[in-house]
Design an enzyme around this catalytic site. Structure first.
Site: not given
Ligand code: R5P
Length: 324
Positions: A96, A192
């Site tokens: 990420r 989001k």
């Molecule tokens: C975001 O871009 C990813 O695809 C996931 O949605 C994200 O890393 C999920 O992170 P968390 O479970 O901490 O919200």
């Protein structure tokens, strides 16, 4: 497959064992231990001279330890005269951190790719990179395998009616669109954002019609579970009938399991790219194994055979299931 060797790090031994079992072979034994100060020691316990060695090690939490262990294993192998070293990294940590979003930030995914290359890896095999362009961070061969047909087949097995594929954020829209296309289903996208300077997830709007529908949220990673649990709550609040979640990588940090337990999610399906400890299992969590597919990938990779034919046959099966 005389010159094929498979060796497991400590991060996901059960997946490596499943792969070896599918290929009717034994894992190459290795001693991997920590010194009292935390440093990692690796000793490969049989000859790999002239062999193609597949090292299975996701860089899942603890990502730094698991990455370092992978690099040390590769170094130990490199000094043992193999033909090729292939790093099988079912979950590629640091994925990420793939861009410089602010001044003076690193691009750690690229740094990690360089470290893996420098250690002596000839090829990497991964599943569902967070974003496809990470593949370009490697100058060596890399196969980033998608698991869309496996997940679609699982969804079809649920025989759900009136489904909508939901992207839990704008970044996931193209992934959701691909699933929706295969399943001939509509899509919805959740708006989001994260609260400034924190991991706190804020969801406010949904683009698309989800009222009275069975929503299937698709994501690549579930880390703190903030994204999917907030998404599920908003969908429920706006009138969704039922919510299912499919995600490739179960990172599950902090109190993610508690959040999943309390969220209005009927079922959540992960793959085993990251090993899910028993303590993190809930009745609503299901695990879809990638072991058989990874074994077939390794078999084909070793034999210099393409993967396209495997994907074609999976998509053909999907079409047959959909016709029934
Ligand atoms: C975001 O871009 C990813 O695809 C996931 O949605 C994200 O890393 C999920 O992170 P968390 O479970 O901490 O919200």
């Amino acid at each position: 497959m005389e010159h094929l060797k498979i060796i497991a790090g400590t991060a996901n031994r059960s997946l490596a064992e499943e792969v070896a079992k599918n290929l009717k072979m034994k894992l190459t034994p290795a001693e991997i231990k920590r010194f009292p100060d935390g440093e990692i020691y690796v000793h490969i316990l049989e000859s790999v001279r002239g062999c193609d060695v597949y090292v299975i090690q996701p860089t899942s939490p603890d990502g730094n330890q698991n990455l370092m262990e992978l690099l040390i294993m590769v170094d130990a192998l490199k000094r043992s005269s193999p033909n090729k070293i292939i790093a099988v990294i079912p979950y590629f940590g640091y994925c990420r951190q793939d861009r410089k979003a602010k001044a003076r930030e690193p691009i750690t995914a690229k740094l990690v790719a360089k470290m893996i290359e420098t250690a002596g890896v000839d090829r990497v095999i991964t599943f569902d990179f967070h974003v496809a362009q990470i593949q370009g961070f490697f100058d060596i061969h890399s196969d980033n395998l998608d698991l869309i047909p496996h997940i679609v087949q699982h969804i079809l097995g649920r025989k759900l009616k009136d489904i909508v594929i939901v992207a839990p954020d704008v970044g996931g829209a193209s992934r959701a669109r691909t699933y929706a296309k295969v399943l001939h289903a509509p899509i919805a996208i959740i708006d989001k954002r994260r609260a400034e300077g924190t991991r706190k997830v804020i969801v406010e709007n949904i683009i698309g019609d989800i009222k009275g529908k069975t929503c299937i949220i698709i994501d690549d990673i579930i880390d703190t579970a903030g994204t999917i649990t907030e998404a599920a709550s908003l969908l429920k609040q706006k009138g969704a009938k039922e919510i299912y979640v499919y995600a490739t990588h179960a990172v599950l940090s902090g109190n993610a399991i508690e959040k999943i337990k309390n969220a209005p999610i009927r079922e959540i399906v992960f793959t085993n790219t990251i090993e899910l400890p028993k303590g993190k299992m809930l009745p609503k969590i299901k695990v879809l194994s990638v072991g058989h597919f990874l074994a077939e990938t390794i078999r084909r990779n070793y034999g210099g055979m393409p993967m396209g034919i495997v994907y074609d046959s999976m998509y053909k099966k999907i079409q047959e299931t959909m016709k029934k």
